[in-house]
Scaffold this motif. Structure first.
Motif, PDB file in Angstrom:
ATOM      1  N   GLU A  82       0.830  -1.207   0.000  1.00  0.00           N
ATOM      2  CA  GLU A  82       0.000   0.000   0.000  1.00  0.00           C
ATOM      3  C   GLU A  82       0.864   1.255   0.000  1.00  0.00           C
ATOM      4  O   GLU A  82       0.557   2.241  -0.688  1.00  0.00           O
ATOM      5  N   ARG A  83       1.951   1.243   0.770  1.00  0.00           N
ATOM      6  CA  ARG A  83       2.851   2.400   0.794  1.00  0.00           C
ATOM      7  C   ARG A  83       3.531   2.576  -0.562  1.00  0.00           C
ATOM      8  O   ARG A  83       3.728   3.705  -1.028  1.00  0.00           O
ATOM      9  N   SER A  84       3.908   1.461  -1.183  1.00  0.00           N
ATOM     10  CA  SER A  84       4.551   1.527  -2.498  1.00  0.00           C
ATOM     11  C   SER A  84       3.602   2.104  -3.536  1.00  0.00           C
ATOM     12  O   SER A  84       3.996   2.948  -4.366  1.00  0.00           O
ATOM     13  N   GLU A  85       2.353   1.664  -3.498  1.00  0.00           N
ATOM     14  CA  GLU A  85       1.358   2.201  -4.434  1.00  0.00           C
ATOM     15  C   GLU A  85       1.162   3.700  -4.221  1.00  0.00           C
ATOM     16  O   GLU A  85       1.077   4.480  -5.185  1.00  0.00           O
ATOM     17  N   ALA A  86       1.089   4.112  -2.966  1.00  0.00           N
ATOM     18  CA  ALA A  86       0.910   5.529  -2.658  1.00  0.00           C
ATOM     19  C   ALA A  86       2.117   6.340  -3.113  1.00  0.00           C
ATOM     20  O   ALA A  86       1.973   7.450  -3.662  1.00  0.00           O
ATOM     21  N   PHE A  87       3.320   5.801  -2.905  1.00  0.00           N
ATOM     22  CA  PHE A  87       4.540   6.489  -3.328  1.00  0.00           C
ATOM     23  C   PHE A  87       4.535   6.677  -4.840  1.00  0.00           C
ATOM     24  O   PHE A  87       4.786   7.782  -5.339  1.00  0.00           O
ATOM     25  N   ASN A  88       4.253   5.619  -5.580  1.00  0.00           N
ATOM     26  CA  ASN A  88       4.239   5.700  -7.040  1.00  0.00           C
ATOM     27  C   ASN A  88       3.141   6.633  -7.545  1.00  0.00           C
ATOM     28  O   ASN A  88       3.343   7.389  -8.506  1.00  0.00           O
ATOM     29  N   ARG A  89       2.011   6.603  -6.881  1.00  0.00           N
ATOM     30  CA  ARG A  89       0.898   7.474  -7.269  1.00  0.00           C
ATOM     31  C   ARG A  89       1.272   8.951  -7.055  1.00  0.00           C
ATOM     32  O   ARG A  89       1.057   9.793  -7.942  1.00  0.00           O
ATOM     33  N   ASP A  90       1.848   9.249  -5.895  1.00  0.00           N
ATOM     34  CA  ASP A  90       2.219  10.629  -5.593  1.00  0.00           C
ATOM     35  C   ASP A  90       3.334  11.121  -6.515  1.00  0.00           C
ATOM     36  O   ASP A  90       3.289  12.272  -7.001  1.00  0.00           O
ATOM     37  N   CYS A  98       6.230   7.191 -12.602  1.00  0.00           N
ATOM     38  CA  CYS A  98       7.087   6.635 -11.550  1.00  0.00           C
ATOM     39  C   CYS A  98       6.809   5.144 -11.402  1.00  0.00           C
ATOM     40  O   CYS A  98       5.655   4.722 -11.291  1.00  0.00           O
ATOM     41  N   ARG A  99       7.879   4.364 -11.417  1.00  0.00           N
ATOM     42  CA  ARG A  99       7.774   2.940 -11.100  1.00  0.00           C
ATOM     43  C   ARG A  99       8.926   2.603 -10.163  1.00  0.00           C
ATOM     44  O   ARG A  99      10.015   2.238 -10.593  1.00  0.00           O
ATOM     45  N   ALA A 100       8.638   2.770  -8.884  1.00  0.00           N
ATOM     46  CA  ALA A 100       9.636   2.500  -7.853  1.00  0.00           C
ATOM     47  C   ALA A 100       9.253   1.231  -7.092  1.00  0.00           C
ATOM     48  O   ALA A 100       8.075   0.880  -6.995  1.00  0.00           O
ATOM     49  N   VAL A 101      10.263   0.561  -6.556  1.00  0.00           N
ATOM     50  CA  VAL A 101      10.039  -0.670  -5.802  1.00  0.00           C
ATOM     51  C   VAL A 101      10.850  -0.625  -4.507  1.00  0.00           C
ATOM     52  O   VAL A 101      11.854   0.084  -4.424  1.00  0.00           O
ATOM     53  N   PRO A 102      10.441  -1.399  -3.493  1.00  0.00           N
ATOM     54  CA  PRO A 102      11.137  -1.360  -2.201  1.00  0.00           C
ATOM     55  C   PRO A 102      12.510  -2.033  -2.254  1.00  0.00           C
ATOM     56  O   PRO A 102      12.704  -3.036  -2.940  1.00  0.00           O
ATOM     57  N   ALA A 138      12.702   1.372 -10.396  1.00  0.00           N
ATOM     58  CA  ALA A 138      12.699   0.047 -11.017  1.00  0.00           C
ATOM     59  C   ALA A 138      13.161   0.101 -12.465  1.00  0.00           C
ATOM     60  O   ALA A 138      13.459  -0.939 -13.053  1.00  0.00           O
ATOM     61  N   ASP A 139      13.219   1.296 -13.051  1.00  0.00           N
ATOM     62  CA  ASP A 139      13.671   1.418 -14.431  1.00  0.00           C
ATOM     63  C   ASP A 139      14.386   2.751 -14.619  1.00  0.00           C
ATOM     64  O   ASP A 139      14.342   3.647 -13.764  1.00  0.00           O
ATOM     65  N   GLU A 140      15.070   2.880 -15.771  1.00  0.00           N
ATOM     66  CA  GLU A 140      15.854   4.070 -16.046  1.00  0.00           C
ATOM     67  C   GLU A 140      14.977   5.315 -16.184  1.00  0.00           C
ATOM     68  O   GLU A 140      15.368   6.413 -15.775  1.00  0.00           O
ATOM     69  N   ARG A 141      13.794   5.147 -16.747  1.00  0.00           N
ATOM     70  CA  ARG A 141      12.903   6.282 -16.910  1.00  0.00           C
ATOM     71  C   ARG A 141      12.543   6.883 -15.555  1.00  0.00           C
ATOM     72  O   ARG A 141      12.537   8.109 -15.384  1.00  0.00           O
ATOM     73  N   THR A 142      12.243   6.032 -14.589  1.00  0.00           N
ATOM     74  CA  THR A 142      11.929   6.520 -13.246  1.00  0.00           C
ATOM     75  C   THR A 142      13.143   7.205 -12.627  1.00  0.00           C
ATOM     76  O   THR A 142      13.026   8.265 -11.996  1.00  0.00           O
ATOM     77  N   ARG A 143      14.315   6.605 -12.816  1.00  0.00           N
ATOM     78  CA  ARG A 143      15.531   7.190 -12.249  1.00  0.00           C
ATOM     79  C   ARG A 143      15.767   8.597 -12.791  1.00  0.00           C
ATOM     80  O   ARG A 143      16.118   9.511 -12.040  1.00  0.00           O
ATOM     81  N   GLN A 144      15.550   8.764 -14.087  1.00  0.00           N
ATOM     82  CA  GLN A 144      15.798  10.060 -14.714  1.00  0.00           C
ATOM     83  C   GLN A 144      14.701  11.077 -14.381  1.00  0.00           C
ATOM     84  O   GLN A 144      14.991  12.230 -14.039  1.00  0.00           O
ATOM     85  N   MET A 145      13.444  10.666 -14.480  1.00  0.00           N
ATOM     86  CA  MET A 145      12.342  11.607 -14.301  1.00  0.00           C
ATOM     87  C   MET A 145      12.119  11.988 -12.843  1.00  0.00           C
ATOM     88  O   MET A 145      11.810  13.131 -12.518  1.00  0.00           O
ATOM     89  N   CYS A 146      12.271  11.002 -11.945  1.00  0.00           N
ATOM     90  CA  CYS A 146      11.964  11.239 -10.532  1.00  0.00           C
ATOM     91  C   CYS A 146      13.194  11.604  -9.706  1.00  0.00           C
ATOM     92  O   CYS A 146      13.060  12.018  -8.552  1.00  0.00           O
ATOM     93  N   GLY A 147      14.376  11.392 -10.272  1.00  0.00           N
ATOM     94  CA  GLY A 147      15.591  11.756  -9.558  1.00  0.00           C
ATOM     95  C   GLY A 147      15.883  10.878  -8.356  1.00  0.00           C
ATOM     96  O   GLY A 147      16.422  11.356  -7.344  1.00  0.00           O
ATOM     97  N   ILE A 148      15.512   9.602  -8.446  1.00  0.00           N
ATOM     98  CA  ILE A 148      15.816   8.681  -7.348  1.00  0.00           C
ATOM     99  C   ILE A 148      16.770   7.599  -7.856  1.00  0.00           C
ATOM    100  O   ILE A 148      16.778   7.270  -9.049  1.00  0.00           O
TER     101      ILE A 148
END
Length: 227
Positions: A82-90, A98-102, A138-148
């Motif tokens: 649930e926290r992961s879904e909320a993080f990705n949604r926000d 955003c496609r982040a994973v724990p 979880a992917d390069e697009r997320t790393r670049q766009m979200c800065g994580i």
């Protein structure tokens, strides 16, 4: 210390013999206790345990079953999902994708072993809870766009360092537990229940704080490596 003689009425027991009495098997009522009911029937030992603030059905004296732990882990995993879904949604709302994973600082290789049992059974810590989790790309697009930082999978160097810490924490807890066991069975040179609980609480907080200290350093190292 296991050679210390403890007197129960006219019979003497070593601490090792008492541990055998404290076998993890259910009492007649089906409940598995740390100090089984037969020990409470001893007029001296039962009185000592009650003087220390225990009773047979104290929650601290009830051992969790495998089913209890399975349910506890399932609930924690659900909270993490649930926290992961909320993080990705926000983050998607903020950055458009955003496609982040724990990432677990203390990872599954430790939780699945004997030291993991110490963490969840003795320290009441669950690896899926927020104190142990980083959200990584979880992917390069997320790393670049979200800065994580990108999720690296497992990191053996981190696991090795954490494993050494957990081994030391476990040894420290076992030493405190043994001292408390000496007191609880009428021996000398032990510690009180309050002292044991204080040491356990201090150790638990130290574990959480150490993981918290490691989190930004793991992220900094991942960012350095990933460029």
């Amino acid at each position: 210390m296991f050679g210390r003689r403890i007197t129960f009425g006219k019979k003497q027991h070593t601490l090792g013999e008492l541990q055998e009495l404290m076998r993890p098997t259910p009492d007649a009522d089906g409940v598995t206790r740390v100090f089984p009911k037969e020990i409470w029937d001893d007029p001296k030992v039962g009185a000592m345990l009650r003087d220390l603030g225990f009773n047979p059905d104290d929650p601290r004296n009830i051992r969790k079953t495998a089913e209890d732990y399975i349910a506890m882990f399932a609930a924690a995993k659900k909270r993490l999902d649930e926290r992961s879904e909320a993080f990705n949604r926000d983050m998607t709302t903020r950055y458009g994708y955003c496609r982040a994973v724990p990432f677990l600082v203390i990872d599954h290789t430790i939780w699945d072993g004997e030291d993991g049992a110490f963490l969840y059974a003795s320290m009441n810590l669950i690896g899926f809870d927020d104190w142990n989790v980083l959200m990584l790309a979880a992917d390069e697009r997320t790393r670049q766009m979200c800065g994580i930082a990108g999720h690296p999978g497992t990191v053996p160097a981190v696991t090795d360092v954490v494993a050494k810490h957990v081994t030391a924490w476990k040894a420290r807890h076992e030493a405190a537990l043994e001292l408390y066991g000496v007191t609880a069975t009428g021996g000398e040179g032990g510690i009180t229940r309050e002292q044991y609980e204080t040491e356990k609480d201090t150790l638990r907080q130290e574990i959480v704080d150490k993981v918290g200290w490691m989190k930004p350093r793991i992220i900094d190292e991942l960012v350095r490596i990933q460029g």
